[in-house]
Scaffold this active site. Structure first.
Site: not given
Ligand code: NAD
Length: 290
Positions: A54, A100, A123
């Site tokens: 990422k 995460q 997200d």
């Protein structure tokens, strides 16, 4: 094989080229690059790889991530993590915050997701953003389903009235995917671990989205001729190879379109994270005209 491949790598490359130009223009105009904070708690090897990928993708399109990202020890308290999220929420240079998952067991993932400012929830996991999608007013959209929709767009097929079957009902894939397909006008069935006779549902589907995390769960012979198959599953086999939830070779003999694993949905998920970050940046700057 008769199916055409829905290639997430190629599509990602072209979307990222567009993002790179967009980010450079916006940065020149507003004097700063979009900022994404990627927070990793603990040392889970798979999570370390995801976070590295990422951050690398951010560099690739001109999003500043290293300056805001942190790796915290697994023993960190929930309160400490919530404190960090509050700081990032208040930082005007940070447009996106990503913690995460999974977080260590002593930390409540829902409390973490809910603590993130919905305008920085790149997200797309916050109940606010899920609610917006459900109410047909999408804001920041969950990355994996959003990426699946971009892949479906590539087929050029009108989704209105198509019979879609989603296998899996998780908060991060199955549920928001249901809302995406409903928004696009499909007739949606959601199968999950309590569903009886999965085969019967799959056999009548024009679109199959497999997201159960069970290798080979969806048999190739179940696929309706001409269907679109989107395989979200990522399963690492004993030989180290990655495979999806669908029997690829047999399904590809019947489907019109199919995503490979790897190289289908996976790259799109990260690309949509970048897209969401740039969108959040625009919103924060009040520069939302495309
Ligand atoms: P999850 O474990 O949270 O959810 C799995 C879902 O599948 C559940 O709703 C469960 O009820 C359902 N299920 C389990 N067995 C089933 C069965 N026999 N029949 C029908 N439904 C069944 O998983 P998740 O986080 O949603 O991830 C699903 C898969 O997608 C995993 O392989 C994961 O690695 C992958 N994934 C890929 C990406 C990507 O970017 N490609 C992103 C997220 C998840």
């Amino acid at each position: 094989m008769t199916a055409q491949i829905l290639d997430g790598r190629t599509l990602s490359t072209s979307l990222r080229e567009y993002l790179r130009r967009d980010t450079a223009e916006l940065a020149a105009k507003h004097g700063r690059a979009p900022g994404l904070a990627v927070i990793l708690v603990g040392e889970d090897p798979a999570s370390q790889i995801y976070v590295r990928n990422k951050k690398k993708a951010c560099v690739d399109v001109g999003i500043e991530s290293d300056a805001f990202s942190q790796t915290l020890p697994a023993e960190i308290s929930q309160q400490h993590l919530l404190g960090l999220i509050a700081e990032l929420n208040a930082d005007p240079k940070v447009d996106g915050i990503l913690v995460q998952m999974p977080v260590p067991e002593h930390i409540d993932p829902e409390a973490i997701i809910e603590a993130i400012d919905p305008g920085k929830d790149v997200d797309g996991f916050h109940p606010y953003n899920i609610g917006r999608l459900t109410a047909r007013m999408p804001a920041l959209r969950s990355c994996t389903p959003f990426g699946c929709m971009k892949l479906l767009e590539q087929t050029g097929i009108d989704l209105h009235g198509q019979e879609a079957v989603i296998v899996g009902a998780s908060n991060i894939v199955g549920r928001p995917m249901t809302m995406e397909l409903l928004l696009a006008g499909a007739t949606v069935t959601v199968a999950h671990k309590f569903t009886r006779n999965l085969q019967q549902h799959i056999e009548r589907a024009d679109i199959v989205v497999a997201a159960a995390g069970k290798p080979g769960l969806v048999k190739g012979k179940w696929i309706k001729p001409g269907a679109i198959v989107i395989d979200v599953g990522i399963n690492r086999m004993d030989n180290g190879k990655l495979t999806g939830d669908v029997e690829f070779d047999k399904a590809a003999e019947r489907a019109a379109w199919i995503t490979p694993v790897p190289g289908g949905v996976g790259p799109m998920t990260i690309t949509m994270l970048l897209t969401n970050t740039v969108q959040a940046f625009r919103e924060h700057l009040g520069d939302t005209c495309e």
